[in-house]
Each structure stands twice: as C-alpha cells, then as structure tokens.
Design a protein around this motif. Sequence first.
Motif, short mmCIF file in Angstrom:
data_model
loop_
_atom_site.label_atom_id
_atom_site.label_comp_id
_atom_site.label_asym_id
_atom_site.label_seq_id
_atom_site.Cartn_x
_atom_site.Cartn_y
_atom_site.Cartn_z
N LEU A 7 0.87 -1.17 0.00
CA LEU A 7 0.00 0.00 0.00
C LEU A 7 0.91 1.22 0.00
N HIS A 8 0.75 2.10 -0.98
CA HIS A 8 1.65 3.25 -1.04
C HIS A 8 0.90 4.53 -1.37
N CYS A 28 -0.46 -2.61 -6.92
CA CYS A 28 -0.66 -2.26 -5.52
C CYS A 28 -1.62 -1.07 -5.37
N PRO A 29 -2.44 -1.09 -4.30
CA PRO A 29 -3.37 0.02 -4.06
C PRO A 29 -2.64 1.33 -3.75
N MET A 30 -3.22 2.45 -4.19
CA MET A 30 -2.65 3.77 -3.95
C MET A 30 -3.63 4.61 -3.15
N VAL A 31 -3.10 5.42 -2.24
CA VAL A 31 -3.89 6.38 -1.48
C VAL A 31 -3.18 7.72 -1.51
N SER A 32 -3.88 8.77 -1.12
CA SER A 32 -3.26 10.10 -1.09
C SER A 32 -2.21 10.15 0.01
N ILE A 51 -4.96 -7.37 7.08
CA ILE A 51 -5.57 -7.80 5.83
C ILE A 51 -6.25 -6.59 5.20
N ILE A 52 -5.94 -6.32 3.94
CA ILE A 52 -6.56 -5.21 3.22
C ILE A 52 -7.57 -5.79 2.24
N HIS A 53 -8.81 -5.34 2.34
CA HIS A 53 -9.85 -5.76 1.41
C HIS A 53 -10.00 -4.65 0.38
N ALA A 54 -9.57 -4.89 -0.84
CA ALA A 54 -9.65 -3.89 -1.90
C ALA A 54 -10.42 -4.48 -3.07
N PHE A 55 -11.20 -3.64 -3.74
CA PHE A 55 -11.97 -4.12 -4.88
C PHE A 55 -12.10 -3.01 -5.91
#
Length: 62
Positions: A7-8, A28-32, A51-55
């Motif tokens: 997560l970055h 990989c998921p991105m966030v601000s 655990i990261i739940h991403a969809f």
Amino acid sequence: MKRAIVLHSYSDMPTEEDTFPVYLSLGCPMVSPTFFKVIEKYIKNSKKPIIIHAFYGSKIKL
C-alpha cells in the motif's frame, strides 16, 4: 515465491471524495499522501498482520 502487495501513497490521488475518475492500478493500491499518514500509524503499531480488502467498482472493464 509469494507476491507482496504494498500500500503506497501517490501525490495525484485525491484526499477528498471526488466524481473525477482516479488512476487505476492493476498492482498495488494507492492512497493520497495525507490519508497514508493517517493509516501509516496503524500499520506501524500493529502487533498482528493486517488484511486489506480492496476491490474495483463494477463499472470498470479490465
């Protein structure tokens, strides 16, 4: 070999909810960066695995 999901932060990701489409990463998921600073504290202080739940939304065609 197992794949690590990271997560970055990404500077072009908005912090506030917006109707404008954001970047789609097939990795990989991105966030601000602002939101990453908030969750980074939880990640660093966690004594258990996280655990990261991403969809992806149903309107996205991969």
